[in-house]
Scaffold this motif. Structure first.
Motif, PDB file in Angstrom:
ATOM      1  N   PHE A 297       0.849  -1.203   0.000  1.00  0.00           N
ATOM      2  CA  PHE A 297       0.000   0.000   0.000  1.00  0.00           C
ATOM      3  C   PHE A 297       0.880   1.247   0.000  1.00  0.00           C
ATOM      4  CE2 PHE A 297      -2.117   3.411   2.328  1.00  0.00           C
ATOM      5  CZ  PHE A 297      -3.294   3.536   1.609  1.00  0.00           C
ATOM      6  N   ALA A 298       1.910   1.261   0.848  1.00  0.00           N
ATOM      7  CA  ALA A 298       2.797   2.413   0.954  1.00  0.00           C
ATOM      8  C   ALA A 298       3.534   2.654  -0.356  1.00  0.00           C
ATOM      9  CB  ALA A 298       3.786   2.218   2.092  1.00  0.00           C
ATOM     10  N   LYS A 299       3.982   1.569  -1.033  1.00  0.00           N
ATOM     11  CA  LYS A 299       4.677   1.712  -2.300  1.00  0.00           C
ATOM     12  C   LYS A 299       3.771   2.337  -3.352  1.00  0.00           C
ATOM     13  CE  LYS A 299       8.344  -1.593  -3.045  1.00  0.00           C
ATOM     14  NZ  LYS A 299       8.696  -2.874  -3.636  1.00  0.00           N
ATOM     15  N   HIS A 300       2.550   1.867  -3.444  1.00  0.00           N
ATOM     16  CA  HIS A 300       1.619   2.346  -4.465  1.00  0.00           C
ATOM     17  C   HIS A 300       1.144   3.776  -4.184  1.00  0.00           C
ATOM     18  CE1 HIS A 300       1.604  -1.350  -6.639  1.00  0.00           C
ATOM     19  NE2 HIS A 300       1.053  -2.068  -5.650  1.00  0.00           N
ATOM     20  N   HIS A 301       1.120   4.149  -2.951  1.00  0.00           N
ATOM     21  CA  HIS A 301       0.593   5.468  -2.593  1.00  0.00           C
ATOM     22  C   HIS A 301       1.671   6.416  -2.065  1.00  0.00           C
ATOM     23  CE1 HIS A 301      -2.949   2.843  -2.543  1.00  0.00           C
ATOM     24  NE2 HIS A 301      -3.574   3.920  -3.022  1.00  0.00           N
ATOM     25  N   LEU A 302       2.950   6.119  -2.398  1.00  0.00           N
ATOM     26  CA  LEU A 302       4.067   6.918  -1.892  1.00  0.00           C
ATOM     27  C   LEU A 302       3.943   8.391  -2.302  1.00  0.00           C
ATOM     28  CD1 LEU A 302       6.714   6.923  -0.339  1.00  0.00           C
ATOM     29  CD2 LEU A 302       7.904   6.387  -2.457  1.00  0.00           C
ATOM     30  N   LYS A 303       3.594   8.641  -3.556  1.00  0.00           N
ATOM     31  CA  LYS A 303       3.456  10.031  -4.006  1.00  0.00           C
ATOM     32  C   LYS A 303       2.367  10.749  -3.224  1.00  0.00           C
ATOM     33  CE  LYS A 303       5.071   9.537  -8.731  1.00  0.00           C
ATOM     34  NZ  LYS A 303       4.727   9.630 -10.145  1.00  0.00           N
ATOM     35  N   LEU A 304       1.265  10.085  -2.999  1.00  0.00           N
ATOM     36  CA  LEU A 304       0.155  10.682  -2.263  1.00  0.00           C
ATOM     37  C   LEU A 304       0.563  10.973  -0.817  1.00  0.00           C
ATOM     38  CD1 LEU A 304      -2.803  11.532  -2.399  1.00  0.00           C
ATOM     39  CD2 LEU A 304      -3.417   9.215  -1.718  1.00  0.00           C
ATOM     40  N   ILE A 305       1.276  10.063  -0.199  1.00  0.00           N
ATOM     41  CA  ILE A 305       1.725  10.243   1.178  1.00  0.00           C
ATOM     42  C   ILE A 305       2.711  11.405   1.253  1.00  0.00           C
ATOM     43  CG2 ILE A 305       3.072   9.188   3.059  1.00  0.00           C
ATOM     44  CD1 ILE A 305       1.825   6.469   2.158  1.00  0.00           C
ATOM     45  N   LEU A 306       3.674  11.449   0.323  1.00  0.00           N
ATOM     46  CA  LEU A 306       4.649  12.534   0.313  1.00  0.00           C
ATOM     47  C   LEU A 306       3.971  13.889   0.076  1.00  0.00           C
ATOM     48  CD1 LEU A 306       7.690  10.963  -1.577  1.00  0.00           C
ATOM     49  CD2 LEU A 306       7.500  11.506   0.845  1.00  0.00           C
ATOM     50  N   CYS A 307       3.000  13.925  -0.830  1.00  0.00           N
ATOM     51  CA  CYS A 307       2.262  15.172  -1.071  1.00  0.00           C
ATOM     52  C   CYS A 307       1.533  15.612   0.198  1.00  0.00           C
ATOM     53  CB  CYS A 307       1.273  15.001  -2.214  1.00  0.00           C
ATOM     54  SG  CYS A 307       2.060  14.999  -3.829  1.00  0.00           S
ATOM     55  N   GLY A 308       0.952  14.677   0.911  1.00  0.00           N
ATOM     56  CA  GLY A 308       0.251  14.994   2.149  1.00  0.00           C
ATOM     57  C   GLY A 308       1.191  15.572   3.191  1.00  0.00           C
ATOM     58  N   VAL A 309       2.380  14.972   3.327  1.00  0.00           N
ATOM     59  CA  VAL A 309       3.375  15.465   4.287  1.00  0.00           C
ATOM     60  C   VAL A 309       3.822  16.876   3.898  1.00  0.00           C
ATOM     61  CG1 VAL A 309       5.746  15.104   5.136  1.00  0.00           C
ATOM     62  CG2 VAL A 309       4.153  13.172   4.991  1.00  0.00           C
ATOM     63  N   VAL A 310       4.082  17.097   2.605  1.00  0.00           N
ATOM     64  CA  VAL A 310       4.518  18.418   2.137  1.00  0.00           C
ATOM     65  C   VAL A 310       3.431  19.455   2.399  1.00  0.00           C
ATOM     66  CG1 VAL A 310       5.063  19.767   0.057  1.00  0.00           C
ATOM     67  CG2 VAL A 310       6.182  17.562   0.452  1.00  0.00           C
ATOM     68  N   VAL A 311       2.184  19.100   2.124  1.00  0.00           N
ATOM     69  CA  VAL A 311       1.066  20.026   2.352  1.00  0.00           C
ATOM     70  C   VAL A 311       0.979  20.396   3.833  1.00  0.00           C
ATOM     71  CG1 VAL A 311      -1.467  20.195   2.363  1.00  0.00           C
ATOM     72  CG2 VAL A 311      -0.280  19.392   0.321  1.00  0.00           C
ATOM     73  N   VAL A 312       1.127  19.443   4.710  1.00  0.00           N
ATOM     74  CA  VAL A 312       1.065  19.713   6.153  1.00  0.00           C
ATOM     75  C   VAL A 312       2.181  20.681   6.560  1.00  0.00           C
ATOM     76  CG1 VAL A 312       1.412  18.665   8.431  1.00  0.00           C
ATOM     77  CG2 VAL A 312      -0.135  17.602   6.789  1.00  0.00           C
ATOM     78  N   PHE A 313       3.400  20.445   6.065  1.00  0.00           N
ATOM     79  CA  PHE A 313       4.505  21.345   6.396  1.00  0.00           C
ATOM     80  C   PHE A 313       4.300  22.744   5.822  1.00  0.00           C
ATOM     81  CE2 PHE A 313       6.971  17.488   7.397  1.00  0.00           C
ATOM     82  CZ  PHE A 313       7.489  17.887   8.613  1.00  0.00           C
ATOM     83  N   VAL A 314       3.822  22.835   4.593  1.00  0.00           N
ATOM     84  CA  VAL A 314       3.593  24.143   3.972  1.00  0.00           C
ATOM     85  C   VAL A 314       2.511  24.903   4.736  1.00  0.00           C
ATOM     86  CG1 VAL A 314       2.690  25.292   1.905  1.00  0.00           C
ATOM     87  CG2 VAL A 314       4.435  23.516   1.685  1.00  0.00           C
TER      88      VAL A 314
END
Length: 147
Positions: A7-24
């Motif tokens: 699941f993490a491999k397939h959704h890595l981009k989505l997870i990274l985007c979520g983390v970036v959005v939270v930091f921004v």
């Protein structure tokens, strides 16, 4: 465990985007609230216990009978709308004596001393406040120029 990794491999981009959005968003929130935090700090310095103590001590040194029936200075109020940062350092505020807007005093709170202790001093007086301070002997009239 394999399902989680898959699941993490397939959704890595989505997870990274979520983390970036939270930091921004967190960064934007910190930048947006900085002026409010600075204003709250300045208000606490001027209106808080230490600022009030310094003002009271200053007024009592200017009028030894301040806040008594014999004194000229009966009360003071700080106009919270005038509390602001001085570009040269310190915090500026306006004080009104005896509920009379004609008795206006400009103050500055600073820690520009060797001990880094908070101090308050007068930077300006309205005409009526100037005259009252002259009568109190708290200030001396300017020397008459020789002609």
């Amino acid at each position: 465990m394999k399902k989680l990794l898959s699941f993490a491999k397939h959704h890595l981009k989505l997870i990274l985007c979520g983390v970036v959005v939270v930091f921004v968003l967190g960064g934007i929130a910190m930048v947006a609230t900085a002026p409010m935090r600075e204003q709250a700090y300045m208000n606490e310095v001027v209106m808080g216990p230490e600022g009030q103590r310094l003002i009271t001590e200053m007024l009592k040194s200017d009028d030894k009978y301040a806040f008594t029936d014999k004194g000229r200075i009966k009360s003071y109020d700080i106009d919270p709308d005038t509390i602001e940062r001085n570009p040269m350092g310190g915090i500026m505020a306006h004080m009104i004596l005896n509920n009379d807007p004609n008795l206006l005093i400009h103050l500055i709170f600073e820690k520009d001393n060797p001990d880094q202790k908070l101090e308050v001093r007068i930077t300006g007086l309205s005409a009526d406040a100037y005259n009252m301070y002259l009568e109190l002997g708290a200030i001396q009239p300017p020397e008459a120029e020789d002609e």
